[in-house]
Design a protein around this motif. Structure first.
Motif, short mmCIF file in Angstrom:
data_model
loop_
_atom_site.label_atom_id
_atom_site.label_comp_id
_atom_site.label_asym_id
_atom_site.label_seq_id
_atom_site.Cartn_x
_atom_site.Cartn_y
_atom_site.Cartn_z
N ILE A 85 -1.14 -4.81 1.76
CA ILE A 85 0.20 -4.50 1.26
C ILE A 85 0.40 -2.99 1.15
O ILE A 85 1.44 -2.46 1.56
CB ILE A 85 0.46 -5.21 -0.08
CG1 ILE A 85 0.55 -6.72 0.14
CG2 ILE A 85 1.74 -4.69 -0.73
CD1 ILE A 85 0.59 -7.54 -1.13
N GLY A 86 -0.59 -2.29 0.61
CA GLY A 86 -0.49 -0.83 0.50
C GLY A 86 -0.38 -0.16 1.85
O GLY A 86 0.42 0.76 2.04
N ASP A 87 -1.17 -0.63 2.82
CA ASP A 87 -1.09 -0.07 4.17
C ASP A 87 0.28 -0.33 4.80
O ASP A 87 0.84 0.53 5.46
CB ASP A 87 -2.19 -0.63 5.06
CG ASP A 87 -3.49 0.13 4.93
OD1 ASP A 87 -3.49 1.25 4.38
OD2 ASP A 87 -4.52 -0.39 5.40
N TRP A 88 0.80 -1.56 4.63
CA TRP A 88 2.11 -1.88 5.21
C TRP A 88 3.20 -1.01 4.61
O TRP A 88 4.05 -0.48 5.32
CB TRP A 88 2.45 -3.35 5.01
CG TRP A 88 1.95 -4.21 6.11
CD1 TRP A 88 0.90 -5.07 6.04
CD2 TRP A 88 2.43 -4.27 7.45
NE1 TRP A 88 0.71 -5.66 7.27
CE2 TRP A 88 1.63 -5.20 8.15
CE3 TRP A 88 3.45 -3.64 8.13
CZ2 TRP A 88 1.83 -5.50 9.48
CZ3 TRP A 88 3.66 -3.94 9.46
CH2 TRP A 88 2.85 -4.86 10.12
N VAL A 89 3.21 -0.87 3.28
CA VAL A 89 4.25 -0.08 2.62
C VAL A 89 4.17 1.38 3.07
O VAL A 89 5.17 1.98 3.47
CB VAL A 89 4.13 -0.20 1.09
CG1 VAL A 89 4.99 0.83 0.38
CG2 VAL A 89 4.50 -1.60 0.64
N PHE A 136 0.46 5.80 13.11
CA PHE A 136 -0.23 4.93 14.06
C PHE A 136 -1.53 4.40 13.48
O PHE A 136 -1.82 3.20 13.57
CB PHE A 136 -0.49 5.68 15.37
CG PHE A 136 -1.29 4.88 16.36
CD1 PHE A 136 -0.71 3.84 17.05
CD2 PHE A 136 -2.63 5.14 16.56
CE1 PHE A 136 -1.44 3.08 17.95
CE2 PHE A 136 -3.38 4.40 17.46
CZ PHE A 136 -2.78 3.36 18.16
N HIS A 137 -2.32 5.25 12.86
CA HIS A 137 -3.60 4.80 12.29
C HIS A 137 -3.39 3.90 11.07
O HIS A 137 -4.13 2.94 10.87
CB HIS A 137 -4.46 6.01 11.93
CG HIS A 137 -5.09 6.64 13.12
ND1 HIS A 137 -4.49 7.67 13.81
CD2 HIS A 137 -6.25 6.38 13.76
CE1 HIS A 137 -5.26 8.00 14.83
NE2 HIS A 137 -6.33 7.24 14.82
N ALA A 142 -3.44 -1.66 8.98
CA ALA A 142 -2.75 -2.78 8.35
C ALA A 142 -2.75 -4.01 9.25
O ALA A 142 -3.00 -5.14 8.79
CB ALA A 142 -1.32 -2.39 7.99
N LEU A 143 -2.49 -3.83 10.53
CA LEU A 143 -2.47 -4.96 11.46
C LEU A 143 -3.85 -5.60 11.61
O LEU A 143 -3.97 -6.83 11.61
CB LEU A 143 -1.95 -4.52 12.83
CG LEU A 143 -0.45 -4.32 12.93
CD1 LEU A 143 -0.10 -3.68 14.27
CD2 LEU A 143 0.28 -5.63 12.77
#
Length: 152
Positions: A85-89, A136-137, A142-143
């Motif tokens: 969630i943190g990476d997506w946000v 990008f990273h 996240a993906l």
């Protein structure tokens, strides 16, 4: 386990976090070198987002580094979900900040009566490029973590 080679707490994840830190810091550095960045909302937004992304990535790099040292990747679903969630946000915020900055940089030279010194405009362009690389990273992390979350 082959399916867990890119999850949090592995060497690849640690390397991606270090890349996030390097690109975010360089984006922030190039934007801050130009003293007039505060005159544009998109530039202030980029500085704010990169200011959020750096401690997030640094904290997760420390966790990943520790997990690599003790050779035990993170496998708790609750922690993994927080990281996803943190990476997506932060990924979405970084993308929007990089796009806004790139749009303003494209528009500045076309304004009548405004002279953008080439040194400042080139710094802002480099900052936007570094922000895109940082995004990008973060998006890749996240993906990959989301993709591997179901295997837990």
């Amino acid at each position: 386990m082959a399916e867990l080679t890119t999850s949090s707490g592995t060497r690849i994840s640690f390397t991606m976090r270090i890349a996030q830190i390097v690109f975010s810091c360089s984006s922030l550095l190039f934007m801050s070198l130009g003293v007039e960045f505060y005159g544009y909302t998109a530039f202030c937004y980029l500085v704010t987002v990169m200011g959020l992304l750096i401690p997030w990535s640094f904290t997760l790099a420390v966790v990943d580094g520790y997990s690599v040292l003790i050779e035990s990747p993170l496998r708790q679903p609750g922690i993994q979900m927080i990281i996803i969630i943190g990476d997506w946000v932060l990924s979405l915020l970084a993308l929007s900040a990089a796009c806004a900055t790139a749009g303003v940089i494209d528009l500045l030279p076309q304004l009548k009566g405004f002279h953008c010194p080439s040194s400042l405009c080139s710094r802002y362009q480099i900052s936007a490029i570094m922000a895109f690389l940082s995004w990008f990273h973060t998006a890749a992390s996240a993906l990959l973590n989301l993709w591997l979350f179901h295997s837990m």
